[in-house]
Design a protein around this motif. Structure first.
Motif, PDB file in Angstrom:
ATOM      1  N   MET A 138      22.758  66.386  54.466  1.00  0.00           N
ATOM      2  CA  MET A 138      22.907  66.701  53.054  1.00  0.00           C
ATOM      3  C   MET A 138      22.581  65.482  52.194  1.00  0.00           C
ATOM      4  O   MET A 138      21.966  65.601  51.130  1.00  0.00           O
ATOM      5  CB  MET A 138      24.331  67.184  52.770  1.00  0.00           C
ATOM      6  N   THR A 143      18.461  70.546  53.161  1.00  0.00           N
ATOM      7  CA  THR A 143      19.419  71.648  53.048  1.00  0.00           C
ATOM      8  C   THR A 143      19.526  72.433  54.342  1.00  0.00           C
ATOM      9  O   THR A 143      20.626  72.808  54.766  1.00  0.00           O
ATOM     10  CB  THR A 143      19.010  72.584  51.898  1.00  0.00           C
ATOM     11  N   THR A 147      22.933  72.718  56.529  1.00  0.00           N
ATOM     12  CA  THR A 147      23.560  74.020  56.737  1.00  0.00           C
ATOM     13  C   THR A 147      23.720  74.324  58.221  1.00  0.00           C
ATOM     14  O   THR A 147      24.794  74.753  58.666  1.00  0.00           O
ATOM     15  CB  THR A 147      22.715  75.128  56.076  1.00  0.00           C
ATOM     16  N   SER A 150      26.065  71.448  60.177  1.00  0.00           N
ATOM     17  CA  SER A 150      27.461  71.534  59.749  1.00  0.00           C
ATOM     18  C   SER A 150      28.094  72.847  60.203  1.00  0.00           C
ATOM     19  O   SER A 150      29.256  72.876  60.622  1.00  0.00           O
ATOM     20  CB  SER A 150      27.553  71.415  58.225  1.00  0.00           C
ATOM     21  N   SER A 151      27.334  73.923  60.133  1.00  0.00           N
ATOM     22  CA  SER A 151      27.873  75.226  60.538  1.00  0.00           C
ATOM     23  C   SER A 151      28.172  75.261  62.030  1.00  0.00           C
ATOM     24  O   SER A 151      29.244  75.728  62.445  1.00  0.00           O
ATOM     25  CB  SER A 151      26.886  76.338  60.165  1.00  0.00           C
TER      26      SER A 151
END
Length: 297
Positions: A138, A143, A147, A150-151
């Motif tokens: 980030m 992006t 995403t 981190s997910s």
């Protein structure tokens, strides 16, 4: 190919460096009018084969940066003015090792059936380290990488919380209300991650084969494991489907390691650059075809 064309192509892809501008005594910049025969051969091979052994690149004459591990589908543009290293290989490695161990257990290798050993990896490496890598993505403006990493870091943390003995007692509570409560709930949990991974998969269709295969194998892993828990009828998992999910999990783990190495290896630390194979319809693939056509004209 002129230096201006090389610069334009560099905006779309990490490629073999063109001829550097020559500076005159008055400070103005000029370019050599024509590439040498060797430079033409290097550019033509790179345009045809990409990086890797088939590129036939003389690493002493054409230094190459690590490629394919930016965790950024599409243009694969390097991050400008980055103050720190690429966090993607760290996140990919954390994901790969944790997935590898769990997949081996899902396949019941050596008779191991309980996934408790994965709890430590899921908390420390696949969870915490991957989550941190996602936050660093980030920070560099990626992006997609933020995403995804981190997910999946959150996935491993939640997975560990479910299986932690004596912790939140999620598994024990559900099993206490009937074994089907746990298996059906966990199956739905995994199918939710299948849907998320499908969303991520759609974003890799203009990238590279190596990048696409990582999410494709992972998508099949979540789907098969979710079905295995739902098909067990509350008495356990469907063993054949679980083992199939474990097999595709292994493929996903090795694909993640491959992409991680592609993001680490460059000519300063390796004798080879891993080929990642651009899709022909991707922006980089189209750029290379156009460049090759100009060179052959």
């Amino acid at each position: 190919m002129s230096a201006a064309e090389t610069a334009n192509n560099g905006a779309l892809e990490k490629d073999v460096e063109g001829i550097a501008p020559q500076h005159s005594a008055d400070g103005t910049s000029t370019v050599q009018p024509q590439m040498s025969t060797h430079e033409q051969e290097v550019a033509r091979a790179a345009a045809r084969f990409g990086y890797g052994p088939l590129a036939q690149v003389n690493t002493a004459d054409a230094p190459l940066r690590p490629f394919g591990g930016e965790f950024q589908p599409g243009l694969y543009k390097p991050v400008a003015d980055r103050k720190f290293g690429n966090p993607a290989p760290l996140g990919l490695s954390a994901f790969a090792l944790t997935t590898f161990v769990l997949s081996i257990i899902n396949m019941q290798a050596d008779g191991i059936t309980q996934p408790n050993i994965v709890v430590a990896l899921a908390f420390g490496y696949g969870g915490l380290v991957q989550l941190l890598a996602g936050m660093w993505e980030m920070a560099v403006g990626n992006t997609f990488g933020a995403t995804a990493l981190s997910s999946y870091g959150g996935f491993w943390l939640s997975f560990a919380i479910v299986l932690t003995p004596g912790g939140f007692e999620i598994e024990e509570t559900l099993l206490g209300k009937g074994s089907e409560q746990f298996y059906y709930s966990f199956g739905i949990f995994l199918l939710g991650w299948f849907i998320f991974t499908t969303v991520m998969l759609f974003c890799t269709l203009k990238s590279t084969v190596a990048f696409f295969l990582l999410f494709f194998f992972l998508d099949l892993t979540f789907l098969l494991l979710g079905i295995a828990y739902l098909q067990g009828g509350g008495a356990g998992t469907n063993l054949a489907t679980q083992k199939a999910g474990g097999f595709f999990g292994l493929l996903a783990a090795f694909a993640a390691w491959y992409n991680a190495l592609a993001g680490i290896a460059d000519t300063s630390n390796s004798f080879f650059i891993l080929p990642v194979i651009h899709f022909p319809w991707s922006p980089t693939g189209r750029s290379r075809r156009e460049k090759s056509q100009r060179e052959m004209a």
